[in-house]
Design a protein around this motif. Structure first.
Motif, PDB file in Angstrom:
ATOM      1  N   GLU A   1      23.257   1.938 -11.350  1.00  0.00           N
ATOM      2  CA  GLU A   1      22.433   1.923 -12.556  1.00  0.00           C
ATOM      3  C   GLU A   1      21.268   0.957 -12.368  1.00  0.00           C
ATOM      4  O   GLU A   1      21.451  -0.130 -11.806  1.00  0.00           O
ATOM      5  CB  GLU A   1      23.281   1.483 -13.749  1.00  0.00           C
ATOM      6  N   PRO A   2      20.067   1.329 -12.802  1.00  0.00           N
ATOM      7  CA  PRO A   2      18.934   0.403 -12.667  1.00  0.00           C
ATOM      8  C   PRO A   2      19.199  -0.904 -13.411  1.00  0.00           C
ATOM      9  O   PRO A   2      19.481  -0.889 -14.605  1.00  0.00           O
ATOM     10  CB  PRO A   2      17.773   1.174 -13.311  1.00  0.00           C
ATOM     11  N   LYS A   3      19.120  -2.010 -12.687  1.00  0.00           N
ATOM     12  CA  LYS A   3      19.367  -3.316 -13.310  1.00  0.00           C
ATOM     13  C   LYS A   3      18.240  -4.308 -13.052  1.00  0.00           C
ATOM     14  O   LYS A   3      18.208  -5.380 -13.634  1.00  0.00           O
ATOM     15  CB  LYS A   3      20.694  -3.894 -12.803  1.00  0.00           C
ATOM     16  N   GLY A   4      17.363  -3.992 -12.158  1.00  0.00           N
ATOM     17  CA  GLY A   4      16.235  -4.868 -11.853  1.00  0.00           C
ATOM     18  C   GLY A   4      15.186  -4.071 -11.118  1.00  0.00           C
ATOM     19  O   GLY A   4      15.406  -2.916 -10.764  1.00  0.00           O
ATOM     20  N   ASP A   5      14.038  -4.685 -10.888  1.00  0.00           N
ATOM     21  CA  ASP A   5      12.969  -3.943 -10.236  1.00  0.00           C
ATOM     22  C   ASP A   5      13.136  -3.980  -8.721  1.00  0.00           C
ATOM     23  O   ASP A   5      13.772  -4.877  -8.164  1.00  0.00           O
ATOM     24  CB  ASP A   5      11.611  -4.516 -10.622  1.00  0.00           C
ATOM     25  N   VAL A   6      12.579  -2.976  -8.074  1.00  0.00           N
ATOM     26  CA  VAL A   6      12.569  -2.864  -6.615  1.00  0.00           C
ATOM     27  C   VAL A   6      11.127  -2.652  -6.186  1.00  0.00           C
ATOM     28  O   VAL A   6      10.395  -1.875  -6.812  1.00  0.00           O
ATOM     29  CB  VAL A   6      13.448  -1.681  -6.151  1.00  0.00           C
ATOM     30  N   ASP A   7      10.726  -3.329  -5.135  1.00  0.00           N
ATOM     31  CA  ASP A   7       9.367  -3.178  -4.615  1.00  0.00           C
ATOM     32  C   ASP A   7       9.313  -1.924  -3.740  1.00  0.00           C
ATOM     33  O   ASP A   7       9.839  -1.905  -2.628  1.00  0.00           O
ATOM     34  CB  ASP A   7       8.984  -4.417  -3.802  1.00  0.00           C
TER      35      ASP A   7
ATOM     36  N   GLY B   1      20.133   3.613  -8.731  1.00  0.00           N
ATOM     37  CA  GLY B   1      19.326   2.486  -9.174  1.00  0.00           C
ATOM     38  C   GLY B   1      17.995   2.941  -9.741  1.00  0.00           C
ATOM     39  O   GLY B   1      17.919   3.898 -10.511  1.00  0.00           O
ATOM     40  N   VAL B   2      16.925   2.263  -9.345  1.00  0.00           N
ATOM     41  CA  VAL B   2      15.598   2.631  -9.862  1.00  0.00           C
ATOM     42  C   VAL B   2      15.187   4.020  -9.395  1.00  0.00           C
ATOM     43  O   VAL B   2      14.337   4.668 -10.012  1.00  0.00           O
ATOM     44  CB  VAL B   2      14.526   1.598  -9.448  1.00  0.00           C
ATOM     45  N   TYR B   3      15.805   4.495  -8.311  1.00  0.00           N
ATOM     46  CA  TYR B   3      15.466   5.820  -7.792  1.00  0.00           C
ATOM     47  C   TYR B   3      16.310   6.927  -8.428  1.00  0.00           C
ATOM     48  O   TYR B   3      16.270   8.074  -7.989  1.00  0.00           O
ATOM     49  CB  TYR B   3      15.569   5.825  -6.269  1.00  0.00           C
TER      50      TYR B   3
ATOM     51  N   ASP C   1      15.312   7.630 -11.186  1.00  0.00           N
ATOM     52  CA  ASP C   1      14.059   8.253 -11.630  1.00  0.00           C
ATOM     53  C   ASP C   1      13.509   9.022 -10.435  1.00  0.00           C
ATOM     54  O   ASP C   1      12.885   8.451  -9.541  1.00  0.00           O
ATOM     55  CB  ASP C   1      13.085   7.165 -12.080  1.00  0.00           C
ATOM     56  N   THR C   2      13.757  10.327 -10.408  1.00  0.00           N
ATOM     57  CA  THR C   2      13.454  11.089  -9.193  1.00  0.00           C
ATOM     58  C   THR C   2      11.966  11.353  -9.004  1.00  0.00           C
ATOM     59  O   THR C   2      11.536  11.683  -7.900  1.00  0.00           O
ATOM     60  CB  THR C   2      14.237  12.411  -9.165  1.00  0.00           C
ATOM     61  N   LYS C   3      11.180  11.207 -10.047  1.00  0.00           N
ATOM     62  CA  LYS C   3       9.727  11.274  -9.859  1.00  0.00           C
ATOM     63  C   LYS C   3       9.278  10.089  -9.011  1.00  0.00           C
ATOM     64  O   LYS C   3       8.428  10.228  -8.120  1.00  0.00           O
ATOM     65  CB  LYS C   3       9.017  11.269 -11.209  1.00  0.00           C
ATOM     66  N   ARG C   4       9.865   8.943  -9.264  1.00  0.00           N
ATOM     67  CA  ARG C   4       9.560   7.750  -8.471  1.00  0.00           C
ATOM     68  C   ARG C   4      10.059   7.915  -7.039  1.00  0.00           C
ATOM     69  O   ARG C   4       9.364   7.552  -6.086  1.00  0.00           O
ATOM     70  CB  ARG C   4      10.202   6.525  -9.122  1.00  0.00           C
ATOM     71  N   LEU C   5      11.245   8.482  -6.885  1.00  0.00           N
ATOM     72  CA  LEU C   5      11.772   8.715  -5.540  1.00  0.00           C
ATOM     73  C   LEU C   5      10.893   9.697  -4.774  1.00  0.00           C
ATOM     74  O   LEU C   5      10.624   9.507  -3.582  1.00  0.00           O
ATOM     75  CB  LEU C   5      13.208   9.237  -5.608  1.00  0.00           C
ATOM     76  N   CYS C   6      10.438  10.745  -5.445  1.00  0.00           N
ATOM     77  CA  CYS C   6       9.564  11.722  -4.792  1.00  0.00           C
ATOM     78  C   CYS C   6       8.284  11.061  -4.294  1.00  0.00           C
ATOM     79  O   CYS C   6       7.835  11.316  -3.173  1.00  0.00           O
ATOM     80  CB  CYS C   6       9.236  12.853  -5.760  1.00  0.00           C
ATOM     81  N   ALA C   7       7.708  10.191  -5.115  1.00  0.00           N
ATOM     82  CA  ALA C   7       6.490   9.483  -4.711  1.00  0.00           C
ATOM     83  C   ALA C   7       6.754   8.616  -3.484  1.00  0.00           C
ATOM     84  O   ALA C   7       5.922   8.529  -2.572  1.00  0.00           O
ATOM     85  CB  ALA C   7       5.973   8.631  -5.867  1.00  0.00           C
ATOM     86  N   LEU C   8       7.921   7.987  -3.447  1.00  0.00           N
ATOM     87  CA  LEU C   8       8.287   7.162  -2.296  1.00  0.00           C
ATOM     88  C   LEU C   8       8.393   8.007  -1.032  1.00  0.00           C
ATOM     89  O   LEU C   8       7.863   7.646   0.027  1.00  0.00           O
ATOM     90  CB  LEU C   8       9.606   6.443  -2.582  1.00  0.00           C
TER      91      LEU C   8
ATOM     92  N   HIS D   1      24.947  12.497 -10.645  1.00  0.00           N
ATOM     93  CA  HIS D   1      25.345  11.692 -11.797  1.00  0.00           C
ATOM     94  C   HIS D   1      24.227  10.777 -12.287  1.00  0.00           C
ATOM     95  O   HIS D   1      23.916  10.723 -13.479  1.00  0.00           O
ATOM     96  CB  HIS D   1      26.583  10.865 -11.432  1.00  0.00           C
ATOM     97  N   HIS D   2      23.619  10.042 -11.362  1.00  0.00           N
ATOM     98  CA  HIS D   2      22.750   8.936 -11.758  1.00  0.00           C
ATOM     99  C   HIS D   2      21.460   9.366 -12.465  1.00  0.00           C
ATOM    100  O   HIS D   2      21.107   8.777 -13.496  1.00  0.00           O
ATOM    101  CB  HIS D   2      22.439   8.060 -10.546  1.00  0.00           C
ATOM    102  N   PRO D   3      20.714  10.356 -11.962  1.00  0.00           N
ATOM    103  CA  PRO D   3      19.508  10.761 -12.705  1.00  0.00           C
ATOM    104  C   PRO D   3      19.825  11.276 -14.111  1.00  0.00           C
ATOM    105  O   PRO D   3      19.064  11.034 -15.052  1.00  0.00           O
ATOM    106  CB  PRO D   3      18.906  11.866 -11.826  1.00  0.00           C
ATOM    107  N   TYR D   4      20.950  11.980 -14.238  1.00  0.00           N
ATOM    108  CA  TYR D   4      21.338  12.504 -15.554  1.00  0.00           C
ATOM    109  C   TYR D   4      21.776  11.376 -16.480  1.00  0.00           C
ATOM    110  O   TYR D   4      21.319  11.276 -17.618  1.00  0.00           O
ATOM    111  CB  TYR D   4      22.474  13.516 -15.396  1.00  0.00           C
TER     112      TYR D   4
END
Length: 260
Positions: A32-38, A66-68, A70-77, A93-96
């Protein structure tokens, strides 16, 4: 960072020796997203690893955690890394659960980047995620499998059941038979009933050979498509409220024909 790099290199080498095509990597440590990732740090690390993985015939799969989640963010990465040796592992599980994405939205974001799938189920109780055996939670499993079929996904759908994260989970002797029994409904649906033909790039299938006349009526063609790809989208309009799989579209055609 250097220690992580060296560890992943060891996994790449081991995977190559074993003939294993994938190595999972985590861009974020927590489900689960708990903090930011660079993102830039992750991108640079993957860019250093990608040529080595490609040379070894291994693909690094960044998990949707985690922060990914958010699959739009993962796609950009992944687009920034721009390597065939780096793709996505869709933990359904996680994106949903953590990013509020529908399976259709996740597939829209990641598409062909999805090379492997982890599946599990859960409910939310008192604001906390509680894992359940497959089919006993509230994840939209039907929608997940339909979304995978919409991109002709042919890889593995693997149960992830990690008791070291949650000691109260049921034992494997109970969970895995349940998983196999539950997923059987989808493997039966996806059995190929006729001969299919590869496209030129071997990335998709034709029901009929290209550039050959088909001596069939429209209804016969539709029946054949439904037989092979019942859950693949036939229509998905964004400007009107009309989304149908081939099986649903055939039902609409039959209903209309009966009204004539």
């Amino acid at each position: 960072m250097r220690q992580n790099h060296e560890e992943i290199l060891q996994y790449i080498t081991l995977a190559s020796k074993l003939g294993t095509p994938f190595v999972r990597v985590l861009g974020d440590l927590e489900p689960e997203p708990k903090g930011d990732v660079d993102d830039n740090v992750v991108i640079e690390a993957l860019k250093k690893l990608a040529p080595i993985a490609e040379e070894k015939g291994v693909t690094l799969l960044v998990e949707t955690n985690g922060v990914y989640s958010d699959t739009k963010r993962l796609c950009a990465l992944l687009e920034n890394v721009a390597s065939d040796a780096v793709a996505a592992l869709w933990d359904v599980h996680h994106p949903y659960r953590f990013a509020g994405e529908t399976p259709g939205k996740t597939v829209q974001n990641l598409g062909a980047y999805i090379k492997y799938v982890h599946i599990k189920d859960s409910v939310v109780e008192n604001g906390k995620t509680s894992y359940r055996m497959l089919g006993e939670g509230d994840l939209p499993i039907d929608d997940i499998m339909m979304a995978l079929r919409s991109i002709n996904y042919e890889g593995y759908v693997s149960l992830e059941w990690v008791k070291r994260w949650a000691a109260d989970l049921d034992d494997a002797g109970v969970v895995f038979p349940n998983f196999a029994n539950y997923m059987n409904r989808y493997t039966k649906k996806s059995e190929v009933k006729g001969r299919l033909f590869d496209n030129a790039r071997k990335t998709g299938k034709y029901i009929w050979e290209k550039d050959k006349m088909i001596d069939l009526t429209f209804s016969q063609v539709l029946d054949r498509v439904v037989e092979e790809f019942p859950d693949q989208y036939a229509f998905k309009y964004t400007t009107t409220d009309y989304t149908r799989t081939y099986a649903q579209f055939r039902d609409d055609v039959d209903t209309f024909a009966r009204s004539l």
